[in-house]
Structures are given as structure tokens and as C-alpha cells.
Design an enzyme around this catalytic site. Structure first.
Site, PDB file in Angstrom:
ATOM      1  CG  ASN A 147      -0.292  -0.240   2.515  1.00  0.00           C
ATOM      2  OD1 ASN A 147       0.931  -0.411   2.595  1.00  0.00           O
ATOM      3  ND2 ASN A 147      -1.067  -0.245   3.584  1.00  0.00           N
ATOM      4  NE  ARG A 285       3.580   3.153  12.237  1.00  0.00           N
ATOM      5  CZ  ARG A 285       3.054   2.856  11.053  1.00  0.00           C
ATOM      6  NH1 ARG A 285       2.546   3.808  10.291  1.00  0.00           N
ATOM      7  NH2 ARG A 285       3.046   1.609  10.611  1.00  0.00           N
ATOM      8  CD  GLN A 314      -2.596   5.211  14.292  1.00  0.00           C
ATOM      9  OE1 GLN A 314      -2.342   6.157  13.597  1.00  0.00           O
ATOM     10  NE2 GLN A 314      -2.550   3.979  13.832  1.00  0.00           N
ATOM     11  CG  HIS A 333      -3.274   4.816  10.153  1.00  0.00           C
ATOM     12  ND1 HIS A 333      -2.324   4.180  10.911  1.00  0.00           N
ATOM     13  CD2 HIS A 333      -2.717   4.935   8.930  1.00  0.00           C
ATOM     14  CE1 HIS A 333      -1.246   3.938  10.198  1.00  0.00           C
ATOM     15  NE2 HIS A 333      -1.468   4.375   8.978  1.00  0.00           N
TER      16      HIS A 333
END
Length: 396
Positions: A147, A285, A314, A333
Site C-alpha cells: 500500500n 507515525r 491509535q 489512519h
């Protein structure tokens, strides 16, 4: 037979989709540079379907159970009473995504006596304590590049959203207004701006290649300098350090892994050295940025905007200040979990499992740690000082 614990994000609040916006997605047969796409022997899903949520199960459940394995799929991962915590002690394999990470701390790894393999469905393995994994001889793998382009596209989108001040303009339109002066008082052209890329790995290079046609002036910093011909092709200026890079840019994009060197790197001191009114897009991040320093810089005007889709922790709590800080274009995210990206990292996860169960070597580009040391991609991205043999392996 193995017990596989899979942690995925919850299904949509309206339920698992009965239909999709598109009937098909384009077939990608190779990645830039000729790197091959995931190549499992088979898949049990339709590309373009929602695979990253619990009901999607990464398309793995039926196949794994038909092979005699025990499969537990859950989104419940927080706290001592969570399904993740209860099922972990006798799990042989743990799979999760960076978007809804199953945090494997040293304490949790100590409890997981059977754990042999940790797989990130996607890119980024910092939610696993890699030192603890090395000490236990646990293999950690991720579906590298699956990805990367998804994240790069999201990055370019957020650069444009910030510089053009899209969020405010859309909000005015959605609320029934037509306040053109209000809509454009912070809107600029990207053309001619100085864009700096922090870490020019696969995602960073994809961002460079996609931003170049906008007529920007590009520079970068990385532990490994890019080939001269690549720098010349994109008119890239190399800087030895992030400290040098940020002094001379209007836009910073961040693509470095989270390590002890990068944790909290975007702090008050570094932000103060950037030109006033700079923008930052961080799809890497959240913990690379000092949370409160970003807020202060936006409130003072030192930063004109901040975007990204990574948070610390997260999922981010409802009162996280990045949700409401001025001039932000944050997303949850999602950059790497488009339906297109899901098809690739689900296929790559199956490929990793097929090789693991067959006793075959995992692709070097999928490896983070193996046999007690950093290997493949891990040697390049996470090891403090990669050895010559590690670099050779990573370049194979």
C-alpha cells in the site's frame, strides 16, 4: 496446526457493505521498479471488497480453517479483558494492520509463549517490540510496498488540501455559504514551493515522483542517499540531516519509520527552525511528532497547517488535540487501507502464511526480524547501523 489471532478494525457502523461504489478495481501486475506484487497460490476474496474489517477477515478465515488451523478474528484489543489479551497466550501467529494495531509490547510477548510469527497486513511494524521479538527469535514480517502508492497518493492529496486550504472552502460550501474572501484568505498555489521529503524509501520516492509535475522545488534527507541519476531526474537537493532540510522548505512530508531516533523528532526546537508558515504532512507515525509542539506551532502561526493520518496512540482518544487544533486536515489512519490497497496486503498476508506453513523462506522485502536479528526491509528501516550483508540482502 496453528492458532492464528487476527486483529482488525470494526465493521462499518451501518454494517458490512452489501454493495460497493465500483464493480471492479484496476489490476496491478507489478510495482514500480519491477518488484513483483503479492503472489499467493490462491485468494478467497473479491478484490475491491472491504477486507480490513472483522467481517472481511483479510479473506483468510475459510482457507485457514479448511487447513485445520484455529482462527480468532476480533477488533477487541484494549485492556486485560479484551479478546486479544485473552487469546494471545496460546496464539502461534498474530496478524494486525497499522490502522488498528495489535500492540505487542515486551510484556505481551513474554505472555505469548507459543508466538512464532507476527505479520503486519500493510507497512510498518513498530507496534511490535522488535527488540523483544529478536530476543525470543520471533519472526516479524510485513507486506512491504502493498500500500505504498496508496499512502503516497494520500500524502499528495493532503499537501494540496493544506496549501489550498480545502477544508475551510468545503465547509463554507457545505454550510450554504458563498464567502469567497473567507475561503481564499489562506489559499496558495503549490507551484514553486519548496517541498522537503523526510525519508526517501518507497513511499517517499513515490511522493517525489508525484509532486514533481506540480513544478515544486524538491529536496530530501535519508540515511541512504539516492543514486545521482535519480537526483538529477527530479532535480533533487540532498541534505545530510532533517535539521538542515527543514530550514529551507515550505512543505515537509514525513515517511520515516518510528524508531528511538525519530520518536518526538518534530519538537518545539526543530519546528522553530522552519520558515514561518510552513506545512507538515505526516503519514508515517504519529509519535514522530511531539503532539503538543504541533498544536503550539499551529496556534502561534509558525506552522500554517498540519495533516496526516497517524496518531499516538491509535485509535486516538476523542479528546486528542489534533482533532480540533487550528488549520489541520487530519484523517483517521486510512491512507494505506483503501479498498485497492486492502486487496494487495490481504494477498500478501496469505502469501506470507503459505510460505510459513510450507517451511519456505519469506521474501526478503517482507522480513523485519528473523532468527534474532533484523533482516531484509528491517535491516534497512529499523536497525541502527545496518551491516554490509544486511544491505546486500535488502537490495536483492
Amino acid at each position: 496446526m496453528a492458532k492464528i489471532l487476527i486483529v482488525l478494525y470494526p465493521d462499518p457502523v451501518t454494517g458490512y457493505p452489501p454493495v460497493y461504489a465500483r464493480e471492479t478495481i484496476p489490476e496491478i501486475t507489478e510495482y514500480p521498479g519491477g518488484v513483483t506484487v503479492p503472489s499467493p497460490k490462491a485468494i478467497d476474496f473479491v478484490p475491491g471488497q472491504l477486507l480490513g474489517s472483522v467481517s472481511g477477515g483479510l479473506g483468510l478465515k475459510n482457507w485457514l480453517e479448511s487447513e485445520g488451523h484455529t482462527v480468532v478474528i476480533t477488533s477487541d484489543k484494549e485492556g486485560a479483558d479484551s479478546v486479544f489479551e485473552k487469546e494471545l497466550p496460546d496464539a502461534d501467529i498474530v496478524i494486525s494492520q497499522p490502522f488498528w494495531p495489535a500492540y505487542l509490547t515486551a510484556e505481551r510477548i513474554e505472555k505469548a509463549k507459543n508466538l512464532q510469527l507476527v505479520v503486519t497486513a500493510g507497512i510498518g511494524s513498530d507496534h511490535t517490540d522488535l527488540n523483544a521479538a529478536n530476543e525470543r527469535g520471533i519472526t516479524v514480517a510485513e507486506v512491504t510496498y502493498s500500500n505504498s502508492i496508496s499512502v503516497a497518493e494520500h500524502t499528495v492529496m493532503q499537501v494540496l488540501v493544506l496549501v489550498r486550504d480545502f477544508v475551510k472552502q468545503h465547509q463554507i460550501a457545505a454550510e450554504g455559504g458563498w464567502n469567497i474572501a473567507d475561503a481564499v484568505e489562506r489559499s496558495y498555489d503549490l507551484e514553486g514551493m519548496r517541498v522537503g521529503v523526510f525519508a526517501a524509501g518507497r513511499i517517499g520516492r513515490a511522493v517525489i515522483e508525484r509532486l514533481a509535475p506540480f513544478g515544486v522545488r524538491l529536496s530530501y534527507t535519508d540515511r541512504f542517499r539516492l543514486p545521482q541519476e535519480y537526483e538529477e531526474k527530479y532535480n533533487l537537493t540532498f541534505h545530510e540531516s532533517i535539521e538542515d532540510l527543514v530550514k529551507e522548505i515550505d512543505v515537509l512530508t514525513v515517511h520515516a519509520p518510528l524508531t528511538e531516533e525519530t520518536r518526538g523528532l518534530l519538537n518545539d526546537e526543530l519546528l522553530a527552525t522552519m520558515p514561518r508558515g510552513a506545512y507538515i504532512v505526516n503519514p508515517a507515525r504519529g509519535a514522530i511528532a511531539d503532539r503538543d509542539a504541533i498544536v503550539r506551532a499551529l496556534e502561534s502561526g509558525q506552522l500554517a497547517g498540519y495533516a496526516g493520518d497517524v496518531w499516538d496512540p491509535q485509535p486516538a482518544p476523542a479528546d486528542h488535540p489534533w482533532r480540533t487544533m487550528p488549520h489541520n486536515a487530519m484523517t483517521t489512519h486510512t491512507s494505506g487501507t483503501s479498498l485497492s490497497g486492502q486487496a494487495r496486503y490481504a494477498a500478501g498476508t496469505r502469501e506470507v502464511l503459505e510460505d510459513w506453513f510450507a517451511g519456505s523462506p519469506l521474501r526478503p522485502e517482507y522480513l523485519i526480524v528473523e532468527g534474532g536479528s533484523y533482516r531484509g526491509t528491517g535491516a534497512h528501516s529499523y536497525a541502527q547501523q545496518p551491516t554490509h550483508s544486511d544491505e546486500q540482502q535488502n537490495n536483492q
